[in-house]
Design a protein around this motif. Sequence first.
Motif, PDB file in Angstrom:
ATOM      1  N   VAL A  59       0.828  -1.211   0.000  1.00  0.00           N
ATOM      2  CA  VAL A  59       0.000   0.000   0.000  1.00  0.00           C
ATOM      3  C   VAL A  59       0.860   1.259   0.000  1.00  0.00           C
ATOM      4  O   VAL A  59       0.445   2.306  -0.504  1.00  0.00           O
ATOM      5  N   SER A  60       2.067   1.175   0.511  1.00  0.00           N
ATOM      6  CA  SER A  60       2.963   2.324   0.512  1.00  0.00           C
ATOM      7  C   SER A  60       3.522   2.608  -0.880  1.00  0.00           C
ATOM      8  O   SER A  60       4.181   3.636  -1.091  1.00  0.00           O
ATOM      9  N   ILE A  97       5.653  -0.534   8.706  1.00  0.00           N
ATOM     10  CA  ILE A  97       5.671   0.888   8.376  1.00  0.00           C
ATOM     11  C   ILE A  97       4.817   1.082   7.131  1.00  0.00           C
ATOM     12  O   ILE A  97       5.043   0.453   6.098  1.00  0.00           O
ATOM     13  N   GLU A  98       3.820   1.962   7.230  1.00  0.00           N
ATOM     14  CA  GLU A  98       2.948   2.248   6.102  1.00  0.00           C
ATOM     15  C   GLU A  98       2.895   3.750   5.842  1.00  0.00           C
ATOM     16  O   GLU A  98       2.916   4.551   6.772  1.00  0.00           O
ATOM     17  N   GLN A  99       2.846   4.088   4.577  1.00  0.00           N
ATOM     18  CA  GLN A  99       2.555   5.462   4.159  1.00  0.00           C
ATOM     19  C   GLN A  99       1.585   5.329   2.992  1.00  0.00           C
ATOM     20  O   GLN A  99       1.988   5.259   1.834  1.00  0.00           O
ATOM     21  N   ASP A 100       0.307   5.252   3.314  1.00  0.00           N
ATOM     22  CA  ASP A 100      -0.692   4.937   2.290  1.00  0.00           C
ATOM     23  C   ASP A 100      -0.602   5.918   1.123  1.00  0.00           C
ATOM     24  O   ASP A 100      -0.650   7.138   1.308  1.00  0.00           O
ATOM     25  N   VAL A 101      -0.497   5.357  -0.069  1.00  0.00           N
ATOM     26  CA  VAL A 101      -0.379   6.155  -1.289  1.00  0.00           C
ATOM     27  C   VAL A 101      -1.538   5.813  -2.214  1.00  0.00           C
ATOM     28  O   VAL A 101      -1.779   4.631  -2.498  1.00  0.00           O
ATOM     29  N   TYR A 102      -2.258   6.836  -2.658  1.00  0.00           N
ATOM     30  CA  TYR A 102      -3.290   6.637  -3.677  1.00  0.00           C
ATOM     31  C   TYR A 102      -2.702   7.111  -5.000  1.00  0.00           C
ATOM     32  O   TYR A 102      -2.525   8.307  -5.214  1.00  0.00           O
ATOM     33  N   PRO A 103      -2.344   6.173  -5.873  1.00  0.00           N
ATOM     34  CA  PRO A 103      -1.554   6.539  -7.053  1.00  0.00           C
ATOM     35  C   PRO A 103      -2.328   7.413  -8.040  1.00  0.00           C
ATOM     36  O   PRO A 103      -3.547   7.288  -8.185  1.00  0.00           O
ATOM     37  N   PHE A 135      -2.969  -1.578  -3.557  1.00  0.00           N
ATOM     38  CA  PHE A 135      -3.856  -2.153  -2.547  1.00  0.00           C
ATOM     39  C   PHE A 135      -5.193  -2.459  -3.201  1.00  0.00           C
ATOM     40  O   PHE A 135      -5.349  -2.321  -4.423  1.00  0.00           O
ATOM     41  N   GLU A 136      -6.139  -2.905  -2.395  1.00  0.00           N
ATOM     42  CA  GLU A 136      -7.389  -3.424  -2.952  1.00  0.00           C
ATOM     43  C   GLU A 136      -8.201  -2.377  -3.702  1.00  0.00           C
ATOM     44  O   GLU A 136      -9.029  -2.725  -4.548  1.00  0.00           O
ATOM     45  N   LEU A 148      -1.909   5.029 -15.201  1.00  0.00           N
ATOM     46  CA  LEU A 148      -1.100   4.787 -14.008  1.00  0.00           C
ATOM     47  C   LEU A 148       0.058   3.848 -14.324  1.00  0.00           C
ATOM     48  O   LEU A 148      -0.094   2.875 -15.061  1.00  0.00           O
ATOM     49  N   VAL A 149       1.192   4.136 -13.719  1.00  0.00           N
ATOM     50  CA  VAL A 149       2.348   3.248 -13.807  1.00  0.00           C
ATOM     51  C   VAL A 149       2.652   2.773 -12.391  1.00  0.00           C
ATOM     52  O   VAL A 149       3.169   3.536 -11.572  1.00  0.00           O
ATOM     53  N   LEU A 150       2.289   1.521 -12.104  1.00  0.00           N
ATOM     54  CA  LEU A 150       2.464   0.976 -10.760  1.00  0.00           C
ATOM     55  C   LEU A 150       3.674   0.051 -10.728  1.00  0.00           C
ATOM     56  O   LEU A 150       3.999  -0.598 -11.726  1.00  0.00           O
ATOM     57  N   PRO A 151       4.343  -0.027  -9.581  1.00  0.00           N
ATOM     58  CA  PRO A 151       5.487  -0.937  -9.480  1.00  0.00           C
ATOM     59  C   PRO A 151       5.049  -2.390  -9.533  1.00  0.00           C
ATOM     60  O   PRO A 151       3.936  -2.735  -9.120  1.00  0.00           O
ATOM     61  N   THR A 152       5.929  -3.216 -10.031  1.00  0.00           N
ATOM     62  CA  THR A 152       5.686  -4.652 -10.033  1.00  0.00           C
ATOM     63  C   THR A 152       6.011  -5.234  -8.666  1.00  0.00           C
ATOM     64  O   THR A 152       6.633  -4.572  -7.815  1.00  0.00           O
ATOM     65  N   ALA A 153       5.625  -6.486  -8.462  1.00  0.00           N
ATOM     66  CA  ALA A 153       5.943  -7.159  -7.200  1.00  0.00           C
ATOM     67  C   ALA A 153       7.452  -7.200  -6.968  1.00  0.00           C
ATOM     68  O   ALA A 153       7.933  -6.968  -5.851  1.00  0.00           O
ATOM     69  N   ASP A 154       8.224  -7.487  -8.026  1.00  0.00           N
ATOM     70  CA  ASP A 154       9.676  -7.548  -7.859  1.00  0.00           C
ATOM     71  C   ASP A 154      10.261  -6.184  -7.517  1.00  0.00           C
ATOM     72  O   ASP A 154      11.211  -6.084  -6.722  1.00  0.00           O
ATOM     73  N   GLU A 155       9.704  -5.128  -8.088  1.00  0.00           N
ATOM     74  CA  GLU A 155      10.191  -3.791  -7.762  1.00  0.00           C
ATOM     75  C   GLU A 155       9.874  -3.429  -6.313  1.00  0.00           C
ATOM     76  O   GLU A 155      10.706  -2.818  -5.621  1.00  0.00           O
ATOM     77  N   VAL A 156       8.703  -3.812  -5.824  1.00  0.00           N
ATOM     78  CA  VAL A 156       8.331  -3.532  -4.436  1.00  0.00           C
ATOM     79  C   VAL A 156       9.296  -4.202  -3.474  1.00  0.00           C
ATOM     80  O   VAL A 156       9.856  -3.563  -2.570  1.00  0.00           O
ATOM     81  N   VAL A 157       9.505  -5.500  -3.634  1.00  0.00           N
ATOM     82  CA  VAL A 157      10.360  -6.202  -2.671  1.00  0.00           C
ATOM     83  C   VAL A 157      11.820  -5.779  -2.807  1.00  0.00           C
ATOM     84  O   VAL A 157      12.568  -5.781  -1.821  1.00  0.00           O
ATOM     85  N   ALA A 158      12.247  -5.392  -4.004  1.00  0.00           N
ATOM     86  CA  ALA A 158      13.625  -4.925  -4.170  1.00  0.00           C
ATOM     87  C   ALA A 158      13.852  -3.615  -3.427  1.00  0.00           C
ATOM     88  O   ALA A 158      14.900  -3.422  -2.792  1.00  0.00           O
TER      89      ALA A 158
END
Length: 302
Positions: free
Chosen positions: A10-11, A272-278, A15-16, A24-34
């Motif tokens: 969500v940061s 740690i969360e910083q909710d972002v609405y893309p 998110f749901e 929108l350009v959202l990060p991939t799962a691999d980009e998030v965990v990296a």
Amino acid sequence: MSIVVAGAPVSFGVFELTPTSGDLVLPTADEVVAVLERTGYSGVDLGPVGFLGRGQELRERLDRHGLELAGGWIDLPFSDDAAFARALPSLDDALDVFSEVLEAAPSKLPLPTLADSGDAIRKANPRGGAGHGLDEAGWDRFAKNLATAAARVRARGLEPTFHHHACTFVETPHEIDAYLDASDVGLTFDTGHMLIGGGDPLEAWRRWRDRINHLHIKDVHTAVLADVLAEGGGMIDVWSSGSFVPLGEGDLDVEAMMSEVVDSGFDGWLVIEQDVYPQPGDDPARLERDHRVNREALRRWL
């Protein structure tokens, strides 16, 4: 005491309720965990079921980046019997993912994070839903259905937690008290949603410490939040306004809060969360900068 620090999709704006606009350009799962690996996190929340993968794909993705699963959001309409029954397959589907992660023998178990779905009125009215809440019969249904969900979680060898959240029937301090009276499930304590719900995070932590088994730390610009609420905005408006900011840049007393958490002997996941609405045009580099700022803000303690 063993506090482990995790991040969350969500940061990154995933998110749901992430909008599906093609701009929108959202990060991939691999980009998030990296990013989480580079900025010093040890775990990650699940995000939308399937985003990080499932089964072997999920286990291998986490292992490559030295991360473990901290928890994951599962909202259910606890006060509506018919809707709850229809939603149970979604709970079981999410629990399948948690069960698959257990095959990797994690050092700290993830917590399936239950939450209420609220209704249309609550979703449109943060901070108490314009007086629209559960009556005695509603709380009875809530308690019965939450017990059913908790039993399903525990049957998988996991312990549930419950997230108080803006725009649901468990939002204000009074409603959190009612929830705690109605259930034996531990509380996910969220500093940001405590501020939205009209509570004081430090006071609330001391009040409910014995029931808290999961922690979400986020910071909020309360003046921006107040403007949104005064204009009748809902939760999408809160997210879109930029109310959630990097730790230390809002109105959460991070030093007092973290000192209290550590001194209280809390043992568990800290997400740690910083909710972002893309939105179109977001700077992808800002997400990594914010994650680094957020992680470094807690280095004094963790």
